[in-house]
Write an enzyme that holds these catalytic residues in place. Structure first.
Site, PDB file in Angstrom:
ATOM      1  N   HIS A   1      22.047  25.227 -12.364  1.00  0.00           N
ATOM      2  CA  HIS A   1      22.858  26.133 -12.906  1.00  0.00           C
ATOM      3  C   HIS A   1      22.315  27.649 -12.784  1.00  0.00           C
ATOM      4  CE1 HIS A   1      25.054  22.840 -14.683  1.00  0.00           C
ATOM      5  NE2 HIS A   1      23.737  22.430 -15.443  1.00  0.00           N
TER       6      HIS A   1
ATOM      7  N   THR B   1      -3.871  -5.009   0.663  1.00  0.00           N
ATOM      8  CA  THR B   1      -3.134  -3.936   0.861  1.00  0.00           C
ATOM      9  C   THR B   1      -4.031  -2.808   1.992  1.00  0.00           C
ATOM     10  OG1 THR B   1      -4.253  -2.723  -1.104  1.00  0.00           O
ATOM     11  CG2 THR B   1      -2.258  -4.128  -1.162  1.00  0.00           C
ATOM     12  N   ASP B   2      -5.460  -2.876   1.805  1.00  0.00           N
ATOM     13  CA  ASP B   2      -6.220  -2.270   2.518  1.00  0.00           C
ATOM     14  C   ASP B   2      -5.842  -2.512   4.048  1.00  0.00           C
ATOM     15  OD1 ASP B   2      -8.666  -0.258   3.235  1.00  0.00           O
ATOM     16  OD2 ASP B   2      -9.142  -1.990   4.404  1.00  0.00           O
TER      17      ASP B   2
ATOM     18  N   PHE C   1      34.572  25.565 -12.086  1.00  0.00           N
ATOM     19  CA  PHE C   1      34.565  24.405 -12.740  1.00  0.00           C
ATOM     20  C   PHE C   1      35.439  24.872 -14.249  1.00  0.00           C
ATOM     21  CE2 PHE C   1      32.423  21.722 -16.112  1.00  0.00           C
ATOM     22  CZ  PHE C   1      32.860  20.703 -15.412  1.00  0.00           C
TER      23      PHE C   1
ATOM     24  N   LYS D   1       0.964  -1.189   0.050  1.00  0.00           N
ATOM     25  CA  LYS D   1       0.062  -0.165  -0.090  1.00  0.00           C
ATOM     26  C   LYS D   1       1.017   1.069  -0.130  1.00  0.00           C
ATOM     27  CE  LYS D   1      -4.364   1.082   0.230  1.00  0.00           C
ATOM     28  NZ  LYS D   1      -5.293   0.537  -0.745  1.00  0.00           N
TER      29      LYS D   1
END
Length: 307
Positions: free
Chosen positions: A255, A66-67, A167, A21
């Site tokens: 950037h 899943t519940d 850089f 879930k």
């Protein structure tokens, strides 16, 4: 890529499965005193085991709905408590594996959203909060019959420094137009995850310490590249916290380009920028100890299984 033109004729098989879930939005408010506390999480539960019949023939006899997983997540927020997301996730994972017979493994993935107290007339209010715009805290817990693994982390931590970043000296080819720089803005939205070697952890203080170290390294390392900064962040975390085996980092390079004001007769000395949201460089790194214990299934995700 396999370029053979021969048709494939092998047996078709179910080669992997898991289910759960996803994204249960659980809010736990502690009201034991007049000053309330809030914990706001998004929790996904994933079960692993021999559920092949559900896929192959539709037989649900081994499938915990899943519940039911959703109801357990909410119930445990009260029964077991929701102070540290790591402890809460460990309780859920242990329950599913230890108490539900067909389940052999569980994966719990949690995001925690931070709130800060509203300030009214100069004082913090006891039961009103304002949503913080900072990072989202994360945790992933994996538990099976071979062990338990906890990964702490954060995402959406937005960092920027206006200098202390370069850089240059990069590889160039005929399509390279980027100009080298010795002074640039460096900004990112960081995702960081760290794998613990134990579950005997003061989860809250460790999280605060790791976040502080991330911010410190980003700020103080004179960076020749974002790659260098990521390594220094991972290295500092491992040096400070012997209970961490490895750190994984992902950082988009947000950037900031000098805006061309010269055409208007205005000097722009690294002061006005265009913040480009895309495209962006995506820099990733894993920093580990040479003697780190085996990671097992700790990095096998649920929500991002196909990403």
């Amino acid at each position: 890529m396999n370029t053979t033109t021969a048709p494939l004729s092998g047996t078709i098989e179910l080669t992997g499965h898991q289910y759960g879930k996803a994204e249960n939005r659980v809010v736990r408010i502690y009201r034991d005193t007049p000053r309330h506390e809030i914990h706001d999480v998004n929790v996904s539960t994933c079960l692993r085991g021999d559920f092949a019949d559900a896929y192959l023939t539709g037989d649900q006899s081994k499938v915990l709905p899943t519940d039911t997983q959703k109801q357990t997540a909410y119930a445990y927020a009260k029964e077991k408590g929701l102070i540290s997301i790591e402890s809460y996730g460990l309780e859920l994972a242990s329950h599913f594996v230890d108490d539900i017979e067909p389940v052999t493994g569980a994966r719990i993935e949690i995001e925690e959203y931070a709130w800060e107290r509203a300030v009214v007339d100069g004082a913090e209010h006891d039961h009103t909060w304002i949503r913080k715009g900072q990072e989202v805290r994360t945790a992933s817990i994996t538990h099976d019959d071979t062990g338990t693994w906890v990964i702490g982390g954060l995402k959406d931590l937005v960092l920027l420094k206006s200098t202390g970043s370069e850089f240059s000296g990069f590889l160039q080819d005929p399509y390279t137009v980027l100009e080298p720089t010795q002074d640039r803005v460096m900004a990112t939205t960081l995702v960081a995850q760290w794998r613990f070697t134990t579950t005997d952890v003061d989860w809250e203080s460790v999280y605060v310490g790791i976040k502080a170290q991330i911010v410190k390294q980003f700020a103080t390392v004179h960076s020749l590249a974002l790659q260098q900064t990521l390594f220094q962040i991972g290295k500092a975390i491992l040096e400070d916290f012997p209970i961490i085996a490895e750190v994984r980092l992902s950082a988009p390079n947000k950037h900031h380009f000098d805006y061309a004001l010269g055409r208007f007769g205005i000097e722009n000395d690294n002061e006005v920028f265009h913040a480009a949201d895309r495209p962006y460089g995506l820099i990733q790194a894993a920093v580990s100890r040479s003697d780190a214990p085996d990671a097992g299934p700790s990095w096998t995700t649920y929500a991002g299984w196909l990403s």
